[in-house]
Design an enzyme around this catalytic site. Structure first.
Site, short mmCIF file in Angstrom:
data_model
loop_
_atom_site.label_atom_id
_atom_site.label_comp_id
_atom_site.label_asym_id
_atom_site.label_seq_id
_atom_site.Cartn_x
_atom_site.Cartn_y
_atom_site.Cartn_z
N HIS A 266 4.21 3.31 9.60
CA HIS A 266 5.31 2.72 9.87
C HIS A 266 5.40 1.94 8.29
O HIS A 266 6.43 1.01 8.49
CB HIS A 266 4.77 1.60 10.94
N TYR B 296 -0.36 -1.02 20.64
CA TYR B 296 -0.17 -0.81 19.25
C TYR B 296 1.10 -0.35 18.88
O TYR B 296 1.81 -0.52 17.92
CB TYR B 296 -1.34 0.21 18.74
N HIS C 47 -7.46 3.36 13.30
CA HIS C 47 -7.92 2.26 14.11
C HIS C 47 -8.36 2.79 15.48
O HIS C 47 -7.79 3.52 15.96
CB HIS C 47 -6.86 1.41 14.25
N GLU D 60 -1.15 -0.24 3.35
CA GLU D 60 -1.35 -1.54 3.88
C GLU D 60 -2.81 -2.02 3.78
O GLU D 60 -3.80 -1.21 3.85
CB GLU D 60 -0.89 -1.73 5.40
N HIS E 287 -1.81 -9.99 11.68
CA HIS E 287 -0.65 -10.53 11.40
C HIS E 287 0.57 -10.88 12.50
O HIS E 287 1.62 -10.50 12.65
CB HIS E 287 0.12 -9.77 10.12
N ASP F 144 -5.38 -3.16 5.29
CA ASP F 144 -6.39 -2.90 6.08
C ASP F 144 -6.93 -1.58 6.08
O ASP F 144 -7.98 -1.16 6.57
CB ASP F 144 -6.17 -3.16 7.41
FE1 FEO Z 1 -0.28 -0.22 8.67
FE2 FEO Z 1 -3.34 -0.13 10.03
O1 FEO Z 1 -1.94 -0.33 8.62
#
Ligand code: FEO
Length: 391
Positions: free
Chosen positions: A147, A194, A225, A83, A27, A85
């Protein structure tokens, strides 16, 4: 079909996520090293899945789970974050294990998941709630606005593992799952990128979360991640303490666009002036470097100079986009100024200055405006002003 397998990270606990080797844009965040969507499977009396990867990677997730257990046996799914992902494959897993409870925060996780995936077997939890899955306990620690409003981390005291979702992660595609199996310098650079691009606006919330986690005995941080931290836990925790406190270094970033080289010459002069007074300065022609990399450097650099020529009574759209992004990230502890050249009008430089102020940057030098092409005298004057700044 694929041949992906689960990777054991601790006795009875497996990484079953997906590696997104080719993703270059998340994004708008430039992800030059790809990413991973980490998910974890815990084999206990109640087989538990933590998170559910991005849509499009459900086959990889299901293959990895299936390499150790039939997905239909999953009884608990922890959704750390709505989210997509991390929740994109939730419905796929719920279809295979329809009786599994889906643990999510109340009310934000519940609202978000219901909006995206409809009515499933949700079990909302709040701060301090815990469940037993057999030999192990899972304690839920909401980390609101870290977040998203629903964000949550999960701690397993018997294993001393923190399942941290977005926190402490980085966009990095790698075949090796642990921090000590990868280049630490690259991991830390990507972790900083990040934080700067995703978490920068939420420093206070990050500090609250760090305090909440402060008393925990942690031997592994299983992120959402990138790599799993097991060797350099102190390094990433210390970095988060510094980043969330808004600590900055004596460094400058000079960010500009130019039409016919005049603003570029100003940028070069400003960069050299900072260096002349012993402040390392980075020079960013906005056309040459992705915004997310520029932001990463600005994040910990105390000084910021932004330049744009005037076009159609406005600043360059590239600089407008950059300043829009910067303002949203709400940087703290930065000082700076605006500069630029113009043919007539010259409105852009004042606009840049206003946007810097709106971003929270303290203006330490009146905007530098130069008509047409800067003269040698004007460049000398700019250098002298920067050398004279009381920093
Ligand atoms: Fe805020 Fe990795 O999604």
């Amino acid at each position: 079909m694929n041949n992906c397998k689960a990777i054991q990270i601790s006795d009875g606990i497996y990484w079953v996520g997906a590696v997104d080797w080719s993703m270059r844009n998340f994004h708008g965040y430039e992800t030059g090293r790809g990413s991973s969507y980490n998910a974890y499977l815990i084999l206990d009396d109640k087989i538990t899945l933590i998170d559910a990867v991005k849509a499009g990677f459900e086959d990889e997730l299901i293959a990895r789970i299936s390499s150790v257990v039939d997905p239909a046996q999953i009884q608990v799914i922890v959704s750390s974050h709505v989210e997509p992902d991390h929740s994109g494959a939730l419905r796929n897993i719920a279809a295979l294990a329809p009786d599994a409870q889906i643990i999510t925060t109340n009310p934000n996780g519940l609202k978000g998941l219901t909006a995206r995936y409809g009515k499933l077997n949700y079990k909302p939890v709040k701060a301090g709630d815990a469940i037993s899955i057999g030999k192990r306990t899972l304690k839920f620690v909401p980390t609101p606005m870290l977040h998203w409003p629903d964000s949550m981390v999960t701690y397993c005291p018997e294993e001393k593992i923190l399942f941290s979702n977005d926190a402490f992660g980085e966009h990095l595609a790698t075949s090796m799952r642990f921090d000590d199996e990868n280049d630490l310098e690259i991991i830390m650079r990507e972790a900083k990128k990040y934080y700067a691009n995703i978490l920068m606006p939420f420093g206070k919330q990050a500090q609250t979360a760090l305090n909440a986690l402060g008393g925990l005995d942690i031997r592994m941080i299983a992120t959402g991640h990138g790599v799993i931290w097991r060797t350099h836990i102190d390094k990433i925790l210390d970095a988060y303490k510094s980043w969330s406190a808004g600590e900055v270094e004596e460094r400058a970033c000079v960010v500009f666009d130019s039409m016919w080289h005049s603003t570029e010459i100003l940028a070069q002069t400003i960069t050299e002036a900072f260096a002349e007074r012993g402040i390392p300065a980075a020079y960013y022609d906005i056309k040459a470097t992705p915004l997310s990399d520029i932001i990463t450097d600005i994040f910990t650099s105390k000084y910021l100079a932004v330049g744009s020529p005037t076009i159609n009574n406005q600043m360059m759209p590239t600089i407008a986009a950059f300043l829009c992004y910067l303002k949203g990230l709400r940087p703290v502890n930065h000082k700076g100024f605006a500069f630029g050249s113009y043919g007539w009008g010259g409105q852009s430089i004042g606009m840049v200055e206003e946007e810097l102020k709106a971003s929270g940057v303290e203006i330490i030098l009146d905007k530098i405006r130069v008509a047409n092409v800067p003269t040698a005298q004007q460049l000398n004057d700019i250098t002298a002003k920067i050398l004279a700044l009381n920093l």
